[in-house]
Design a protein around this motif. Structure first.
Motif, PDB file in Angstrom:
ATOM      1  N   THR A  28       0.824  -1.190  -0.029  1.00 43.80           N
ATOM      2  CA  THR A  28      -0.034  -0.009  -0.016  1.00 43.80           C
ATOM      3  C   THR A  28       0.981   1.441   0.015  1.00 43.80           C
ATOM      4  O   THR A  28       1.889   1.383   0.801  1.00 43.80           O
ATOM      5  CB  THR A  28      -0.829   0.128   1.066  1.00 43.80           C
ATOM      6  OG1 THR A  28      -1.645  -1.261   1.263  1.00 43.80           O
ATOM      7  CG2 THR A  28      -1.757   1.193   1.231  1.00 43.80           C
ATOM      8  N   GLN A  29       0.683   2.094  -1.019  1.00 43.89           N
ATOM      9  CA  GLN A  29       1.682   3.273  -1.131  1.00 43.89           C
ATOM     10  C   GLN A  29       0.852   4.515  -1.214  1.00 43.89           C
ATOM     11  O   GLN A  29      -0.283   4.519  -1.931  1.00 43.89           O
ATOM     12  CB  GLN A  29       2.610   3.206  -2.427  1.00 43.89           C
ATOM     13  CG  GLN A  29       3.406   2.096  -2.552  1.00 43.89           C
ATOM     14  CD  GLN A  29       4.322   1.821  -3.479  1.00 43.89           C
ATOM     15  OE1 GLN A  29       4.643   2.817  -4.240  1.00 43.89           O
ATOM     16  NE2 GLN A  29       4.930   0.762  -3.801  1.00 43.89           N
ATOM     17  N   SER A  30       1.171   5.499  -0.189  1.00 47.89           N
ATOM     18  CA  SER A  30       0.258   6.650  -0.236  1.00 47.89           C
ATOM     19  C   SER A  30       0.852   7.907  -0.696  1.00 47.89           C
ATOM     20  O   SER A  30       2.174   7.964  -0.640  1.00 47.89           O
ATOM     21  CB  SER A  30       0.041   6.920   1.516  1.00 47.89           C
ATOM     22  OG  SER A  30      -0.598   5.709   2.068  1.00 47.89           O
ATOM     23  N   PHE A  31       0.018   8.623  -1.322  1.00 47.19           N
ATOM     24  CA  PHE A  31       0.578  10.016  -1.916  1.00 47.19           C
ATOM     25  C   PHE A  31      -0.347  11.150  -1.473  1.00 47.19           C
ATOM     26  O   PHE A  31      -1.335  10.840  -1.185  1.00 47.19           O
ATOM     27  CB  PHE A  31       0.549   9.849  -3.147  1.00 47.19           C
ATOM     28  CG  PHE A  31       1.546   8.504  -3.912  1.00 47.19           C
ATOM     29  CD1 PHE A  31       2.924   8.489  -3.977  1.00 47.19           C
ATOM     30  CD2 PHE A  31       0.759   7.301  -4.026  1.00 47.19           C
ATOM     31  CE1 PHE A  31       3.603   7.589  -4.584  1.00 47.19           C
ATOM     32  CE2 PHE A  31       1.651   6.264  -4.509  1.00 47.19           C
ATOM     33  CZ  PHE A  31       2.966   6.411  -4.596  1.00 47.19           C
ATOM     34  N   CYS A  32       0.167  12.338  -1.747  1.00 46.77           N
ATOM     35  CA  CYS A  32      -0.541  13.496  -1.785  1.00 46.77           C
ATOM     36  C   CYS A  32      -0.589  14.268  -2.962  1.00 46.77           C
ATOM     37  O   CYS A  32       0.196  13.783  -4.053  1.00 46.77           O
ATOM     38  CB  CYS A  32       0.070  14.632  -0.682  1.00 46.77           C
ATOM     39  SG  CYS A  32       0.341  13.843   1.024  1.00 46.77           S
ATOM     40  N   THR A  64      -1.473  -1.146  -3.838  1.00 44.46           N
ATOM     41  CA  THR A  64      -2.801  -0.381  -3.503  1.00 44.46           C
ATOM     42  C   THR A  64      -2.450   1.053  -3.380  1.00 44.46           C
ATOM     43  O   THR A  64      -1.727   1.388  -2.649  1.00 44.46           O
ATOM     44  CB  THR A  64      -3.739  -0.946  -2.754  1.00 44.46           C
ATOM     45  OG1 THR A  64      -3.876  -2.314  -3.026  1.00 44.46           O
ATOM     46  CG2 THR A  64      -5.061   0.020  -2.659  1.00 44.46           C
ATOM     47  N   VAL A  65      -2.967   2.012  -4.235  1.00 44.01           N
ATOM     48  CA  VAL A  65      -2.555   3.467  -4.069  1.00 44.01           C
ATOM     49  C   VAL A  65      -3.742   4.397  -3.216  1.00 44.01           C
ATOM     50  O   VAL A  65      -5.050   3.833  -3.378  1.00 44.01           O
ATOM     51  CB  VAL A  65      -2.498   3.931  -5.413  1.00 44.01           C
ATOM     52  CG1 VAL A  65      -2.242   5.527  -5.207  1.00 44.01           C
ATOM     53  CG2 VAL A  65      -1.369   3.517  -6.001  1.00 44.01           C
ATOM     54  N   THR A  66      -3.165   4.879  -2.161  1.00 44.54           N
ATOM     55  CA  THR A  66      -4.253   5.927  -1.497  1.00 44.54           C
ATOM     56  C   THR A  66      -3.488   7.194  -1.891  1.00 44.54           C
ATOM     57  O   THR A  66      -2.467   7.513  -1.483  1.00 44.54           O
ATOM     58  CB  THR A  66      -3.958   5.251   0.189  1.00 44.54           C
ATOM     59  OG1 THR A  66      -4.439   4.083   0.447  1.00 44.54           O
ATOM     60  CG2 THR A  66      -4.591   6.502   0.809  1.00 44.54           C
ATOM     61  N   ILE A  67      -4.405   8.002  -2.177  1.00 42.56           N
ATOM     62  CA  ILE A  67      -4.153   9.734  -2.328  1.00 42.56           C
ATOM     63  C   ILE A  67      -4.910  10.286  -1.280  1.00 42.56           C
ATOM     64  O   ILE A  67      -6.103  10.393  -1.430  1.00 42.56           O
ATOM     65  CB  ILE A  67      -4.558   9.826  -3.637  1.00 42.56           C
ATOM     66  CG1 ILE A  67      -3.887   9.062  -4.931  1.00 42.56           C
ATOM     67  CG2 ILE A  67      -4.080  11.353  -4.029  1.00 42.56           C
ATOM     68  CD1 ILE A  67      -4.067   9.251  -6.178  1.00 42.56           C
ATOM     69  N   THR A  68      -4.120  11.138  -0.609  1.00 39.30           N
ATOM     70  CA  THR A  68      -4.855  12.052   0.403  1.00 39.30           C
ATOM     71  C   THR A  68      -4.765  13.621  -0.145  1.00 39.30           C
ATOM     72  O   THR A  68      -3.704  13.919  -0.415  1.00 39.30           O
ATOM     73  CB  THR A  68      -4.127  11.883   1.628  1.00 39.30           C
ATOM     74  OG1 THR A  68      -4.139  10.634   2.260  1.00 39.30           O
ATOM     75  CG2 THR A  68      -4.715  12.888   2.492  1.00 39.30           C
ATOM     76  N   ASN A  83      -6.834   7.044  -6.934  1.00 39.25           N
ATOM     77  CA  ASN A  83      -7.161   6.536  -5.478  1.00 39.25           C
ATOM     78  C   ASN A  83      -7.697   5.413  -5.341  1.00 39.25           C
ATOM     79  O   ASN A  83      -8.773   5.227  -5.851  1.00 39.25           O
ATOM     80  CB  ASN A  83      -7.820   7.671  -4.585  1.00 39.25           C
ATOM     81  CG  ASN A  83      -7.988   7.354  -3.197  1.00 39.25           C
ATOM     82  OD1 ASN A  83      -7.035   7.028  -2.473  1.00 39.25           O
ATOM     83  ND2 ASN A  83      -9.191   7.586  -2.717  1.00 39.25           N
TER      84      ASN A  83
END
Length: 211
Positions: free
Chosen positions: A123-127, A184-188, A162
């Motif tokens: 799981t990789q998170s980005f802004c 899986t991508v999480t974009i905040t 996202n």
């Protein structure tokens, strides 16, 4: 003049063309080939007979000791997508007419094992607005896909979505991994702070005075 067929003044050999009285004559034999695990390969055979007789492709997994028909393989070309377990298998085409079968030369398949999938954080998170180029994995000659198998590599400039899954392969010594890393991508998206758009100050105000 009446010939043996009762025809007058005609050459019966021109009316009744010679028919094959022997098994098919193979003009093209399949060639031995090398490929990577999961990469398609094609064997081809052909005969000079007309009409073209039926053909059945066979495989031997024991160095030619025994042969088995390949289900549905009844065309002049045989395409397979081998697993590594097919390494060393032998293939041949069997053409058959009313006078018997004719076996093509044997073609040997060499399969190189595919490398393992690259490694990375699942799981990789980005802004802000990340792209495929921002995805991280450990491997050689990485390619990113939108599906777990098949498809075309994604351009590095493509924007991430996202919640979507992205799949990475690696290529070593010309062979691409069959398995892919699933990310899986999480974009905040951070909202802008609230406040008055017009603020008034006396004397020498600084940025610290903004609210």
């Amino acid at each position: 003049v009446t010939d043996a067929y009762g025809l007058v003044g005609m050459d019966s050999a021109k009316i009744f063309p010679a028919c094959s009285t022997a098994p098919p004559v193979i003009t093209t034999h399949p060639l031995s080939q090398a490929t990577c695990e999961g990469a398609a390969v094609t064997f081809t055979s052909a005969v000079s007979d007309s009409p073209v007789p039926p053909v059945q492709w066979q495989v031997s997994t024991n160095n030619g000791t025994s042969w088995n028909d390949i289900a549905g393989a009844t065309n002049a070309s045989l395409q397979i997508t081998p697993a590594f377990s097919a390494n060393g298998n032998q293939y041949r085409a069997v053409w058959t007419n009313g006078f018997g079968p004719a076996n093509s030369n044997v073609a040997i398949l060499t399969v190189t094992a595919a490398p393992a999938a690259p490694t990375g954080i699942a799981t990789q998170s980005f802004c802000s607005t990340p792209t495929v180029a921002n995805l991280v994995a450990t491997g050689t000659a990485l390619k990113w896909y939108a599906s777990v198998s098949g498809g075309n590599p994604l351009p590095l400039s493509q924007a991430l979505v996202n919640g979507n899954h992205y799949y990475a392969s690696q290529t070593i010594d010309g062979c691409e991994s069959v398995n892919r890393l699933d990310v899986t991508v999480t974009i905040t998206t951070t909202a802008a702070p609230a406040g008055n758009t017009a603020q008034s100050f006396c004397n020498a105000a600084t940025v610290a005075n903004l609210t």
